[in-house]
Every structure is written in C-alpha cells, then in structure tokens.
Design an enzyme around this catalytic site. Sequence first.
Site, PDB file in Angstrom:
ATOM      1  N   LEU A 141       0.866  -1.191   0.000  1.00 25.89           N
ATOM      2  CA  LEU A 141       0.000   0.000   0.000  1.00 25.89           C
ATOM      3  C   LEU A 141       0.901   1.239   0.000  1.00 25.89           C
ATOM      4  CD1 LEU A 141      -2.627  -1.055   2.727  1.00 25.89           C
ATOM      5  CD2 LEU A 141      -2.604  -1.587   0.287  1.00 25.89           C
ATOM      6  N   HIS A 169      12.259  31.568  20.966  1.00 21.11           N
ATOM      7  CA  HIS A 169      13.541  32.119  20.522  1.00 21.11           C
ATOM      8  C   HIS A 169      14.667  31.230  21.021  1.00 21.11           C
ATOM      9  CE1 HIS A 169      16.601  35.095  19.549  1.00 21.11           C
ATOM     10  NE2 HIS A 169      17.126  34.875  20.762  1.00 21.11           N
TER      11      HIS A 169
END
Length: 637
Positions: free
Chosen positions: A176, A611
């Site tokens: 698949l 940050h």
Amino acid sequence: MALIDIYVPDIGDFAEVTVIELLVKPGDSIAADQSLITVESDKASMEIPSSHAGVVQELKVKFGDTVSKGSLLLTLDAAGQGAAAAAAAAPMPADSLMPNQLLALTDQALSATKIEAKVMPAAVPVVAPAAASFDATADMDCDLLVLGAGPGGYSAAFRAADLGLKVVIVERYATLGGVCLNVGCIPSKALLHVAAVMDEVSHMADLGVDYGAPVVNIDKLRGHKEKVIGKLTGGLAAMAKMRKVIVVRGYGAFVGPNHVEVEETTGTAQEKTGNKKVVAFKNAIIAAGSQAVRLPFMPEDPRVVDSTGALALKEVPKRMLILGGGIIGLEMGTVYSTLGARLDVVEMLDGLMQGADRDLVNIWQKMNAKRFDNIMLKTKTVGAEATPEGIKVTFAAAEEGGTCPEPQTYDLVLQAVGRSPNGKKIAADKAGVAVTDRGFINVDIQMRTTVPHIFAIGDIVGQPMLAHKAVHEAHVAAEVIAGELQGNKELAAAAFNARVIPSVAYTDPEVAWVGLTEDQAKAQGIKVKKGLFPWAASGRAIANGRDEGVTKLLFDDSPHAGSDGHAGRGHGKILGGAMVGTHAGDMIGEVALAIEMGADALDIGKTIHPHPTLGESIGMAAEVAHGSCTDVPPVRK
Ligand code: FAD
C-alpha cells in the site's frame, strides 16, 4: 471538403501560454469540444477544446510553442459538420474553460464566506458516457470500494472503515502507499536527508571541524531507502488489518456502475496471474493516481529514467541532464549532485521552480549554482539518441531569447516533465464516469464524479498533484459516503473547503509557499502589504551558518475592503506567505493555518514564537508588515 481554421478561444488572463501537449494529430476524427492541446502558464494548465467536429488536416502549433487568444491551432475538414457554421469558426466563450489549477487567492475570495474552489480538476466539460450493464455474480461485496492505495486511497479506506463501513481496497502493487510512499515523497526525502547531512558535514570544515571526504556505499544507501519504505508500507498494511479493510491485490477496472473486475497480480511488479475476481460495491472512490510523462522521442535505454528510475539509485552518473526544471527534477538533481554528479537542467519556461516567487527561487539558485554546469532556460529538448558514450540530446530555443545549446551527451537523463493522470486506464466509462481527454476525472467539491455514488480523489482529479491534497480529498469523500449511507447529515455535508494548499521544494535550501504569491498579486493587480524578514537578522539562522533565507508574508492592502484598524487599508488579513531557507517546508504550515484562520499581521506578530528558532521569522515578518519589528533596521521616515 469544408476546411476551417481553429483558433485559441478567449482564455481569460492566460496569454502567451506554452503548449505542453498535443492531444490530436493529422487524420484524427474529432468531436466538437474535444481537447486539442494542453497549455500551461505559471498558474495553471488547461486543455483547449475544438469549436467544431471534423478531421484534423494540419497542426499549426507544436510542443513548446506559445499561444494566446486567436492563435491558429489547426485546420479542420469540417465537411458534414455544418460548413456554414464552420465558416464563422467562432472562438469559444471564456466561461467554457476552467483552468486545472487555480491556486491564486484573491482578496474577494478570502473575504467570501463561501468555500473557494482552489482545485479545479478538469478544464473541459465532458459528457458522461452511458454505463455498461453487468449482472454476473460478484465474488465479494462492500459498502465502499477504493481503487488505488496511494495516500488518497488508503486514507479514504481507513477513514471510511473508522466510520463503520465495509471497505475493499484494490491495488495492483504488493504494498500500500502508492507513488508517495513507494516511489515518490518518502524515498526522495530519505535520500534528500542523506544529501543534506552530507552537505552540512562538508560545510563543517569551514567552521573548524573537518570530517574529510565522504565514502559512499551506494548499495547500503539504497538499502536504507528501501528500509524506510518498508517501515511505512508495512505500517499501512498493519493498519488496514486493524481496521478490517480488505485488500484485493490486482488490476481493477470497472465493468458496470456497481462492479469492478480485478485481474490478480503477483510479484513486486504487476505480473498477472490470470485469476479474476469481481467486487460489487454500493459506493466507489477512484484513487488511481498518475504516472510520469515520457517524451515520445526519448530512446528506450536504461540511461533514460523517470523519477522512479532515478530513485532506484543504480549508480551515480558523471553527467546528468534533468529534463524539466520543476520540483521533482530539482529534488532528484540535489541528491545526485551531492553524491557526485554534475548537472545540466533544461526548462522551456523562463525560470526554474515555476509557481514560487522569483526572489525566493533566485536565492535557491545562487546557493545551488555550483551543482550545475548549464541551466538552459527557454530551451526545449527536441531529440535524443542512445550512443555508446551516453545519451546524446539535442536542444532548440523554446522561444525568442531562449538558448539553443550544442548537442550534449549524458550518462543519465532524468525525464521530469510532469505527470499524467490514470483516468483512461480503469474503464471508467463502463461505470458511466466521465474522463477528460487527458485522463482527469471531474469532481465537485464533495469529490463526486458524474455518477453520484462514485467519487474520485488525488492526482486523478487535477492539480496540484500533491499527497496532502489527496489525503484531504480522501477524508471528504469517505465522510460524504458514510454520511449518506448512515443518514448522518453532518458527515454527508462534508466538502473540500481548504482555502490553500502549500507547496514545498525539499531542495537545499528548501523553498515553500502557500496562498497568494507576490508574482500572482502583481499579475492580478491585488494590492498587498509585504512583510519580509531576512534570515540574516535571525539569531538561529546565523548560529546555524545558514542565514541566506527569507520569510515573506503578504497581507491584504486593497483599498476596497473595510479596514479593521490593523495593518493596511484593506481588511489586513494574510493572503499568502513564502520562505526560502533550511526547514522552510516544516514551517509553512503555520502560514497556511494563519490563512485558514483569517489572521492579520497583529495576530501573527503578537503570537509569541520561541527564541531562537527559524519559525520566529514568521512572527517577525508579520511585525515588519505591521511596522513593529525591532530585529531589523528602523524604517526610514
Ligand atoms: P498515487 O499515489 O499515484 O496512488 C495510486 C495508486 O493506484 C497506485 O498505488 C497504483 O498502483 C494504483 N492503481 C492505479 N490504477 C490501478 C488499477 N487499475 N488497479 C489497481 N490499482 C491501481 N507529493 C507531496 O505532497 N510531497 C512530496 O514531497 C512529493 N514528492 C514526490 C516525489 C516524487 C518523485 C513523485 C513522483 C511524486 C511526489 N509527490 C509528492 C506527489 C505524490 O506522490 C502524489 O501526489 C500522491 O502520491 C498522489 O496520491 P494518489 O493517492 O492520488 O495516487
């Protein structure tokens, strides 16, 4: 004989578009509305239909020509088709055409409350054929048959099974996952990851840590890629089992509106066993995908490959030609060049990586110039010959100003000129499903074909041919079907209502974009406020030694929209965004979310980003647009 000229009709904003496919040839009998050629602009591809029926006498355009409204396409013998009408040979009205891909977002579209159709599958309305009747006994039955087990097919099957349906998947290959898992997204990224690490390691020498020259064991590398594929496709097989989804291995074709006949296949390819099985279904989803386009003049030779052949990674060539400057070709080129190949690329249009803004592509191109011996733009490939020394390729200028290089000989030629849908290969007509001349299947926003109980999803319904689009369409189709079968109105009302579909080139640096691009805004006269954050001001990018990137956000600045006091004169909402830089593909999802949520520059800028991260550049680009960014020099007053 009533000879008439057939011209390009009014095709709206599409001027100077390139002919990428000739769909008819002299001697062909054609019907009115039948597609004659396919043209492509930077925004979309579309088929141009004939205004009359008749027999094609002479083609007046060739592959690579540019055409506009009024260009002569061909002469047609319209005898017996109404010569009087033919004499007028009037161009077709613009509204009879729809581009295959309309990703451009207008501000009106964004502010509209209704769903915007970003994915427009077929260009030409197609008449639905009469379904065949089939009354033999079936070997098995189901609520839902899914034809094809790519990202579209398996996602549809799994969603439908989770919603309680009895599901059968028909897939011709042993595993698949379709193109994406077996020969597309995943293996290419497995190799691109290795290439990126190799490039990073070689860059380390500049920073004081030298690992020396890499030693590549290509068999082991290929083995790693196979292992990655195996892990994912094995996982899919297990998940199908857990959901009791029945997988029937074989080549499926419709034999009626409620039956598919499956010719069993075996082995790793598609060897037929001769056994046949008929599956009866209440509903079907066609998810049969697409295949690589092969240029007719390329010789049959192991040194000429498509993306599947390139991913097989048999050896590393010294000189490699990439035919087509799109994402797939450039990604594979990145892998091969890091492994040692010298690259040439030939592209008919005036730039590589069409669809992305030029300023971003230029940054990628500058960083990658060292990989290429020749970047041949506005150039087409016109012939190729297999010689003992290699594949000798000849070129011609695609348009005025294009280059016409001398013939060159290559150890490997990668054909990456696009993919064509498999709609013509599944006998869809027997079910009454209309298929365009190019093999696309028309669907509505619920993914329904011309036959109400048969749906289609993924590459086969149109551009952009991307796995994430296929998966979203899959969920829509599965939910509509489950909703209708179970009388669940909420599910039955599902629709493909995504505003935008992101695109990513997983090159180094990556290029990612979503929604409106700056080039589209200019072309469409949409006024935008731009927030551009250069990564040269990003602490993280500098620390990584990769500060070449930029993040760009575009906000509505149109004079007509009601101002809400935020950025710009218009409603200020984000219309699009793009990035070039390392990991850009991992970050573009935030911009897509912002567009879906109708965020403006303040919403994004006031969202606290961690940050130091590259993702911070999105918040900062929004602040630049808003005028509140303190990480870039002050705006001159
Ligand atoms: P497919 O994946 O094409 O699956 C269709 C399945 O149907 C296949 O398994 C096929 O065997 C089966 N099938 C067809 N006909 C029959 C039949 N008659 N009977 C039985 N089975 C049948 N997309 C991304 O989003 N990101 C990427 O990074 C990316 N990289 C790519 C890299 C490469 C090299 C390539 C080639 C493609 C890439 N794509 C990428 C595109 C992506 O692979 C496709 O958009 C996606 O696979 C489409 O899914 P699908 O379900 O429509 O069809």
